[in-house]
Design an enzyme around this catalytic site. Sequence first.
Site, mmCIF file in Angstrom:
data_model
loop_
_atom_site.group_PDB
_atom_site.id
_atom_site.type_symbol
_atom_site.label_atom_id
_atom_site.label_comp_id
_atom_site.label_asym_id
_atom_site.label_seq_id
_atom_site.Cartn_x
_atom_site.Cartn_y
_atom_site.Cartn_z
ATOM 1 N N SER A 29 36.370 44.921 44.040
ATOM 2 C CA SER A 29 37.738 44.629 44.446
ATOM 3 C C SER A 29 38.115 45.293 45.763
ATOM 4 O O SER A 29 37.308 45.958 46.404
ATOM 5 C CB SER A 29 38.746 45.055 43.377
ATOM 6 O OG SER A 29 38.780 46.465 43.301
ATOM 7 N N TYR A 82 39.006 40.507 44.775
ATOM 8 C CA TYR A 82 40.343 40.429 44.176
ATOM 9 C C TYR A 82 41.099 41.712 44.460
ATOM 10 O O TYR A 82 40.514 42.768 44.712
ATOM 11 C CB TYR A 82 40.259 40.163 42.667
ATOM 12 C CG TYR A 82 39.539 41.228 41.893
ATOM 13 C CD1 TYR A 82 40.234 42.287 41.311
ATOM 14 C CD2 TYR A 82 38.156 41.200 41.746
ATOM 15 C CE1 TYR A 82 39.570 43.278 40.606
ATOM 16 C CE2 TYR A 82 37.490 42.177 41.045
ATOM 17 C CZ TYR A 82 38.195 43.216 40.476
ATOM 18 O OH TYR A 82 37.533 44.200 39.794
#
Length: 116
Positions: A25, A58
Amino acid sequence: MLIEIFKSKIHRVKVTQSDLNYIGSITIDEDLLEASGILVGERVYIVNVNNGERFDTYAIKGKRKSGEICLNGPAARKVQKGDIIIIISYAQMTPEEAKIFQPKIIFPDENTNLLN
């Protein structure tokens, strides 16, 4: 039919950390997430201005007002601390929705990653 449209952009922020041993991430200061309209868990595209790398991951929430921009996991290999990146998200919508949609673009201070 749905088309993919540019939704949000955090323009030119400095990587403050990269952590290869994290699951994955990008950690983004909570103020920047809110201002750009990027949600926790949302898919984002990263463009590294320094080396031309382009990849997706993400978003996860970082500490508010910290200026934190940290690439985690395998993405850490695509940046170095101090690199300038652009964070982009897209949304799917109908062509009719896209005609009236206005993306959110923010321009934090490139040295501190804080909003002016």
